[in-house]
Design a protein around this motif. Structure first.
Motif, PDB file in Angstrom:
ATOM      1  N   TYR A 224      -3.398   4.169  -8.927  1.00  0.00           N
ATOM      2  CA  TYR A 224      -3.795   2.625  -9.699  1.00  0.00           C
ATOM      3  C   TYR A 224      -3.075   1.952  -8.537  1.00  0.00           C
ATOM      4  CZ  TYR A 224      -7.689   3.182 -13.530  1.00  0.00           C
ATOM      5  OH  TYR A 224      -8.296   3.755 -13.993  1.00  0.00           O
ATOM      6  N   GLU A 225      -2.151   2.070  -8.021  1.00  0.00           N
ATOM      7  CA  GLU A 225      -1.137   1.442  -7.422  1.00  0.00           C
ATOM      8  C   GLU A 225      -1.573   0.264  -7.102  1.00  0.00           C
ATOM      9  OE1 GLU A 225      -0.157   4.584  -4.651  1.00  0.00           O
ATOM     10  OE2 GLU A 225      -0.063   2.749  -2.809  1.00  0.00           O
ATOM     11  N   THR A 226      -2.848  -0.167  -6.631  1.00  0.00           N
ATOM     12  CA  THR A 226      -3.409  -1.869  -6.411  1.00  0.00           C
ATOM     13  C   THR A 226      -3.651  -2.119  -7.671  1.00  0.00           C
ATOM     14  OG1 THR A 226      -5.859  -1.742  -6.483  1.00  0.00           O
ATOM     15  CG2 THR A 226      -4.334  -0.728  -4.291  1.00  0.00           C
ATOM     16  N   GLY A 227      -4.018  -1.417  -8.562  1.00  0.00           N
ATOM     17  CA  GLY A 227      -4.701  -2.439  -9.281  1.00  0.00           C
ATOM     18  C   GLY A 227      -5.541  -1.642 -10.268  1.00  0.00           C
ATOM     19  N   GLN A 228      -6.585  -1.585  -9.210  1.00  0.00           N
ATOM     20  CA  GLN A 228      -8.096  -0.613  -9.718  1.00  0.00           C
ATOM     21  C   GLN A 228      -7.534   0.721  -9.262  1.00  0.00           C
ATOM     22  OE1 GLN A 228     -10.551  -1.755 -10.206  1.00  0.00           O
ATOM     23  NE2 GLN A 228     -10.674  -3.834 -11.191  1.00  0.00           N
ATOM     24  N   PRO A 229      -8.994   1.327 -10.177  1.00  0.00           N
ATOM     25  CA  PRO A 229      -8.569   3.282  -9.111  1.00  0.00           C
ATOM     26  C   PRO A 229      -9.377   3.233  -7.032  1.00  0.00           C
ATOM     27  CG  PRO A 229     -10.480   2.780 -11.258  1.00  0.00           C
ATOM     28  CD  PRO A 229      -9.353   1.056 -10.918  1.00  0.00           C
ATOM     29  N   ARG A 230      -8.510   3.381  -7.002  1.00  0.00           N
ATOM     30  CA  ARG A 230      -9.191   3.803  -5.813  1.00  0.00           C
ATOM     31  C   ARG A 230      -8.654   5.091  -5.265  1.00  0.00           C
ATOM     32  NH1 ARG A 230      -7.613  -2.610  -3.040  1.00  0.00           N
ATOM     33  NH2 ARG A 230      -9.271  -3.141  -3.975  1.00  0.00           N
ATOM     34  N   ILE A 231      -9.105   5.231  -3.981  1.00  0.00           N
ATOM     35  CA  ILE A 231      -9.218   7.023  -3.650  1.00  0.00           C
ATOM     36  C   ILE A 231      -7.717   6.741  -2.032  1.00  0.00           C
ATOM     37  CG2 ILE A 231     -10.475   8.607  -2.436  1.00  0.00           C
ATOM     38  CD1 ILE A 231     -13.011   8.073  -3.979  1.00  0.00           C
ATOM     39  N   TYR A 232      -7.233   7.518  -2.578  1.00  0.00           N
ATOM     40  CA  TYR A 232      -6.207   7.821  -1.032  1.00  0.00           C
ATOM     41  C   TYR A 232      -6.591   8.914  -0.518  1.00  0.00           C
ATOM     42  CZ  TYR A 232      -3.917   4.114  -3.232  1.00  0.00           C
ATOM     43  OH  TYR A 232      -3.944   1.933  -3.716  1.00  0.00           O
ATOM     44  N   LEU A 233      -5.962   9.098   0.574  1.00  0.00           N
ATOM     45  CA  LEU A 233      -6.316  10.559   1.501  1.00  0.00           C
ATOM     46  C   LEU A 233      -4.764  11.159   2.001  1.00  0.00           C
ATOM     47  CD1 LEU A 233      -8.154  12.868   2.473  1.00  0.00           C
ATOM     48  CD2 LEU A 233      -8.332  11.117   4.854  1.00  0.00           C
ATOM     49  N   LEU A 234      -4.378  11.443   1.586  1.00  0.00           N
ATOM     50  CA  LEU A 234      -2.853  12.267   1.892  1.00  0.00           C
ATOM     51  C   LEU A 234      -2.792  13.550   2.946  1.00  0.00           C
ATOM     52  CD1 LEU A 234       0.216  12.440   0.358  1.00  0.00           C
ATOM     53  CD2 LEU A 234      -0.593  14.906  -0.130  1.00  0.00           C
ATOM     54  N   ASP A 235      -2.069  13.664   3.800  1.00  0.00           N
ATOM     55  CA  ASP A 235      -1.442  14.760   4.733  1.00  0.00           C
ATOM     56  C   ASP A 235      -0.730  15.398   3.566  1.00  0.00           C
ATOM     57  OD1 ASP A 235      -0.548  16.070   6.649  1.00  0.00           O
ATOM     58  OD2 ASP A 235      -1.607  15.367   8.579  1.00  0.00           O
ATOM     59  N   VAL A 236      -1.034  16.922   3.574  1.00  0.00           N
ATOM     60  CA  VAL A 236      -0.252  17.564   2.698  1.00  0.00           C
ATOM     61  C   VAL A 236       1.067  18.044   3.223  1.00  0.00           C
ATOM     62  CG1 VAL A 236       0.052  19.551   1.222  1.00  0.00           C
ATOM     63  CG2 VAL A 236      -1.916  18.181   0.994  1.00  0.00           C
ATOM     64  N   GLY A 237       1.140  18.548   5.018  1.00  0.00           N
ATOM     65  CA  GLY A 237       2.096  18.539   5.653  1.00  0.00           C
ATOM     66  C   GLY A 237       3.493  17.478   5.578  1.00  0.00           C
ATOM     67  N   ARG A 238       2.619  16.301   5.760  1.00  0.00           N
ATOM     68  CA  ARG A 238       3.444  15.275   6.374  1.00  0.00           C
ATOM     69  C   ARG A 238       3.806  14.154   5.074  1.00  0.00           C
ATOM     70  NH1 ARG A 238       0.966  12.768  11.365  1.00  0.00           N
ATOM     71  NH2 ARG A 238      -1.117  12.482  10.802  1.00  0.00           N
ATOM     72  N   VAL A 239       3.372  14.474   4.038  1.00  0.00           N
ATOM     73  CA  VAL A 239       2.693  13.283   2.825  1.00  0.00           C
ATOM     74  C   VAL A 239       2.556  12.299   3.525  1.00  0.00           C
ATOM     75  CG1 VAL A 239       4.439  13.099   0.810  1.00  0.00           C
ATOM     76  CG2 VAL A 239       4.661  15.475   1.969  1.00  0.00           C
ATOM     77  N   LYS A 240       1.836  11.970   4.517  1.00  0.00           N
ATOM     78  CA  LYS A 240       1.600  10.848   4.958  1.00  0.00           C
ATOM     79  C   LYS A 240       0.096  10.137   4.083  1.00  0.00           C
ATOM     80  CE  LYS A 240       0.815   8.795   9.264  1.00  0.00           C
ATOM     81  NZ  LYS A 240       0.678   8.823  10.538  1.00  0.00           N
ATOM     82  N   ARG A 241      -0.050   9.145   3.677  1.00  0.00           N
ATOM     83  CA  ARG A 241      -0.899   8.673   2.691  1.00  0.00           C
ATOM     84  C   ARG A 241      -1.510   7.501   3.337  1.00  0.00           C
ATOM     85  NH1 ARG A 241      -0.811   5.494  -1.959  1.00  0.00           N
ATOM     86  NH2 ARG A 241      -0.309   4.086   0.108  1.00  0.00           N
ATOM     87  N   GLN A 242      -3.326   7.616   3.381  1.00  0.00           N
ATOM     88  CA  GLN A 242      -3.660   6.437   3.769  1.00  0.00           C
ATOM     89  C   GLN A 242      -4.745   6.196   2.534  1.00  0.00           C
ATOM     90  OE1 GLN A 242      -6.188   8.059   6.779  1.00  0.00           O
ATOM     91  NE2 GLN A 242      -7.663   6.747   6.398  1.00  0.00           N
ATOM     92  N   GLU A 243      -5.116   4.291   2.686  1.00  0.00           N
ATOM     93  CA  GLU A 243      -6.295   4.012   1.579  1.00  0.00           C
ATOM     94  C   GLU A 243      -7.217   3.718   2.035  1.00  0.00           C
ATOM     95  OE1 GLU A 243      -4.891   0.143  -0.123  1.00  0.00           O
ATOM     96  OE2 GLU A 243      -7.015  -0.036  -0.889  1.00  0.00           O
ATOM     97  N   LEU A 244      -8.761   4.816   1.346  1.00  0.00           N
ATOM     98  CA  LEU A 244      -9.811   4.338   1.442  1.00  0.00           C
ATOM     99  C   LEU A 244     -10.216   3.610   1.574  1.00  0.00           C
ATOM    100  CD1 LEU A 244     -10.985   8.161   1.292  1.00  0.00           C
ATOM    101  CD2 LEU A 244      -9.879   7.547   3.248  1.00  0.00           C
ATOM    102  N   PRO A 245     -11.097   3.166   2.819  1.00  0.00           N
ATOM    103  CA  PRO A 245     -11.888   1.560   2.739  1.00  0.00           C
ATOM    104  C   PRO A 245     -12.813   1.591   1.446  1.00  0.00           C
ATOM    105  CG  PRO A 245     -12.811   3.195   4.511  1.00  0.00           C
ATOM    106  CD  PRO A 245     -10.844   3.584   4.139  1.00  0.00           C
ATOM    107  N   THR A 246     -12.530   0.735   0.808  1.00  0.00           N
ATOM    108  CA  THR A 246     -13.204   0.382  -0.409  1.00  0.00           C
ATOM    109  C   THR A 246     -13.850  -1.054  -0.385  1.00  0.00           C
ATOM    110  OG1 THR A 246     -13.064   0.674  -2.830  1.00  0.00           O
ATOM    111  CG2 THR A 246     -11.264  -0.927  -2.026  1.00  0.00           C
ATOM    112  N   GLN A 247     -14.678  -1.369  -1.359  1.00  0.00           N
ATOM    113  CA  GLN A 247     -15.161  -2.597  -1.266  1.00  0.00           C
ATOM    114  C   GLN A 247     -14.773  -3.752  -3.012  1.00  0.00           C
ATOM    115  OE1 GLN A 247     -19.859  -2.565  -1.791  1.00  0.00           O
ATOM    116  NE2 GLN A 247     -20.072  -0.703  -1.139  1.00  0.00           N
ATOM    117  N   GLU A 248     -14.552  -5.458  -2.144  1.00  0.00           N
ATOM    118  CA  GLU A 248     -14.272  -5.918  -3.030  1.00  0.00           C
ATOM    119  C   GLU A 248     -14.524  -5.690  -4.591  1.00  0.00           C
ATOM    120  OE1 GLU A 248     -10.770  -7.339  -4.107  1.00  0.00           O
ATOM    121  OE2 GLU A 248     -10.684  -6.755  -1.831  1.00  0.00           O
TER     122      GLU A 248
END
Lengths: 439, 167
Positions: A224-248
């Motif tokens: 919920y970090e943007t306020g809305q539930p959204r899906i994130y993809l996390l690289d476990v080894g590097r603990v690096k993540r990205q927010e997946l694209p979504t519609q407003e």
């Protein structure tokens, strides 16, 4: 040697004598009745120097813990031992182990050289006096001593039961603390047995339902970090993540990887209505899979990627359906009393685990993919969110206790319904996702 | 606060809320009571605190339902009137569920509830671009017992004033 390796007969289909054979080859059979755990002994592995002593002892304990944790084995305490194993290569005194009724014996040695740790081991069928499989050795760093213990235990387990391994695996989950109305949630990862917990997020935003990729290198989760539930993809080894694209103006949640790891299936809510969508991870493009006014959520792929099982309330109550992975007509598979949710396809492909709510109780259950042979494995105030062990033999899930002091805990249960046990985590735990066997 | 212009004291005294629901996620609150008209206090009809406590910021739902009861419609009508009279405010409607039900289903159910409230406000003339929604499913209960007494308060859609269109 193979004649000794009797399969661990999966209790669902095979009915046979519920005990291991007292004579003849080492074997372990399971059915739906009572199982007599197989007595085994693991004399502490032999250290080949003072620096290996603690590792040898700890590794032996983890092996014992893995095996007894299955509910299929019973440790014989070292207090009862007649023989001492002081050399890995000395002949085994089988009579001494027979005398204390050890069916299986695991012997081993540990070498530490700087940061390098080597574990050698052998598995013995005590009553036939033969080695079960060949002696093996694993090498790694001292930091990874637990993993090597799990690898040894996996070998013992698979050699005696014929089942696939699962001890050398990890579980992603949500670590929970605080009361129900101020619950703090953090994404975490740990060994399957609750050791080595590592936190991947802080508790600033609600996080839900991590899902391992098929190879265990990535995690999907909802935040919920943007306020809305959204899906994130996390690289476990590097603990690096990205927010997946979504519609407003939409919510996205309940993601799961396809078996090839290239796409995800998830729920998207627009204008109050929740449907299933599929996203290609490389392009970020999504296509709609369902289009009904009902709630469609909790999708899970079949292991071959051809079908998706999911939850929908299109009939009026939440029930389980299967549709082609490309969308299209869905077939309802749950017809028992109550409400069904969070279906998860087993890695073997033959069963679907689910959450069932009926008469104010929650259950974790399994059914065949056509909905037949439903069996409930647990019952409590609130059980939900099953996940399969890599070998399809064990299910982990969330159990929440009731009332103001209610707390979430991870539990595991064998698919026979036996061996229900909590998984110890530092705080509360929920939403487990059991990753694949590690390399 | 600059938006909260002074209002006539007439009427305010009679509208002091009996309800004292302190939702920390909402704006406003402030030192209520006493009867003195303090801008921004619950006695100020143009204050978020007044909206929250006197108009009523939440509607409740039956088990597994997202249809609006007559009582809920009355409250939402009051919300719509307030929003139309206070066009500078925008709102985020939070949908919630009780703990009976799976996490995923409850997220979707909360979204239905939030949307039902939003649609009603729009049907009463509130511009859609002033109203966003979010569902928390069963993640944010306000009551934590495990009986219907608590569950009924957790099955809710809460209209949270998130600020002003004028910033």
């Amino acid at each position: 040697m193979m004649k000794l390796l009797t399969s661990l007969l999966v209790g669902l289909t095979i009915l046979s004598a519920p005990v291991y054979a007292q004579s003849g080859p080492l074997r372990l059979e399971i059915d739906e009745g009572i199982i007599e755990p197989m007595p085994f002994a693991v004399p502490s592995f032999v250290p080949d120097g003072p620096s290996a002593a603690q590792y040898a002892q700890d590794i032996s304990r983890v092996i014992v813990s893995d095996l007894t944790g299955t509910g299929l084995f019973r440790e014989i305490s070292s207090d009862a031992f007649i023989s001492r194993v002081s050399s890995f290569d000395a002949p085994v005194q089988f009579a001494d182990w027979k005398a204390i009724n050890a069916q299986a014996l695991v012997t081993g040695a540990v070498n530490v050289s700087g940061k390098r740790l080597t574990v050698r081991f052998r598995v013995w069928d005590v009553f036939s006096g033969q080695e079960l499989g060949n002696g093996l050795q694993f090498a790694g760093t001292t930091d990874g001593w637990r993993r090597m213990a799990h690898k040894v235990a996996d070998q013992v387990y698979t050699r005696i039961t014929g089942e696939g391994a699962y001890f050398d695996s990890r579980v992603a989950f949500v670590s929970e603390s605080g009361p129900k109305d101020q619950r703090r949630k953090r994404l975490a990862i740990m060994d399957y047995d609750g050791a080595n917990v590592q936190y991947l997020t802080d508790s600033a935003a609600i996080v839900l339902a991590p899902r391992f990729s098929p190879t265990g290198d990535r995690l999907l989760y909802t935040s919920y970090e943007t306020g809305q539930p959204r899906i994130y993809l996390l690289d476990v080894g590097r603990v690096k993540r990205q927010e997946l694209p979504t519609q407003e103006g939409t919510m996205s949640f309940s993601p799961r990887f396809s078996p090839d790891g290239r796409s995800i299936v998830y729920s998207l809510t627009q204008g109050g209505n929740t449907d299933l969508w599929k996203m290609d991870l490389a392009s970020g493009q999504s296509v709609r899979l369902t289009n009904t006014p009902a709630i469609e959520t909790a999708p899970s792929y079949s292991p071959d990627g051809s079908r998706i099982v999911f939850e929908s309330d299109r009939s009026g109550t939440p029930q389980l359906y299967i549709m082609p992975a490309t969308g299209g007509e869905a077939t309802r598979i749950s017809f028992g009393q109550g409400r069904y949710g969070t279906p998860v396809w087993s890695p073997r492909g033959d069963l679907i685990a689910f959450t069932k709510q009926n008469k104010g109780r929650f259950h974790i259950g399994v059914m065949r993919t056509d909905g037949s042979e439903e069996r409930l494995l647990t019952a409590s105030f609130l059980d939900e969110g099953p996940t399969w062990s890599p070998n399809g033999r064990v299910i982990m899930f969330t159990r929440e206790t009731q009332g103001a002091s209610g707390r979430s805990t991870l539990y595991s249960v064998d698919i026979s319904g036996r061996n229900l046990r909590p998984v110890r985590t530092p705080d509360g735990g929920s939403d487990p996702s059991w990753g694949p066997l590690q390399n | 606060m600059k938006l909260l212009s002074k209002v006539a004291a007439i009427g305010a005294l009679t509208l002091i809320a009996a309800c004292s629901n302190n939702d920390p996620s909402a704006l406003g609150g402030g030192a209520g009571g006493g009867g003195a008209l303090v801008p921004g206090s619950p006695s100020d009809p143009r204050s978020p605190a007044y909206f929250q406590q006197t108009v009523g910021d939440r509607v409740l739902f039956a088990v597994d339902q997202s249809t609006l009861s007559p009582q809920a419609q009355t409250i939402l009508q009051g919300q719509a009137d307030w929003l139309l009279a206070n066009p500078d405010f925008v709102a985020n409607i939070e949908g919630h569920a009780d703990e009976q039900g799976t996490r995923e289903y409850n997220l979707a159910l909360g979204a239905r509830r939030a949307n039902a409230a939003r649609e009603y406000l729009i049907s009463r003339g509130v511009a859609g671009n002033r109203l966003t929604t979010v569902s928390y499913g069963k993640e944010r209960p306000i009551e934590i017992c495990s009986t219907e007494e608590c569950y009924s308060k957790n099955r809710r859609a809460v209209t949270v004033l998130t600020g002003s269109t004028l910033g």
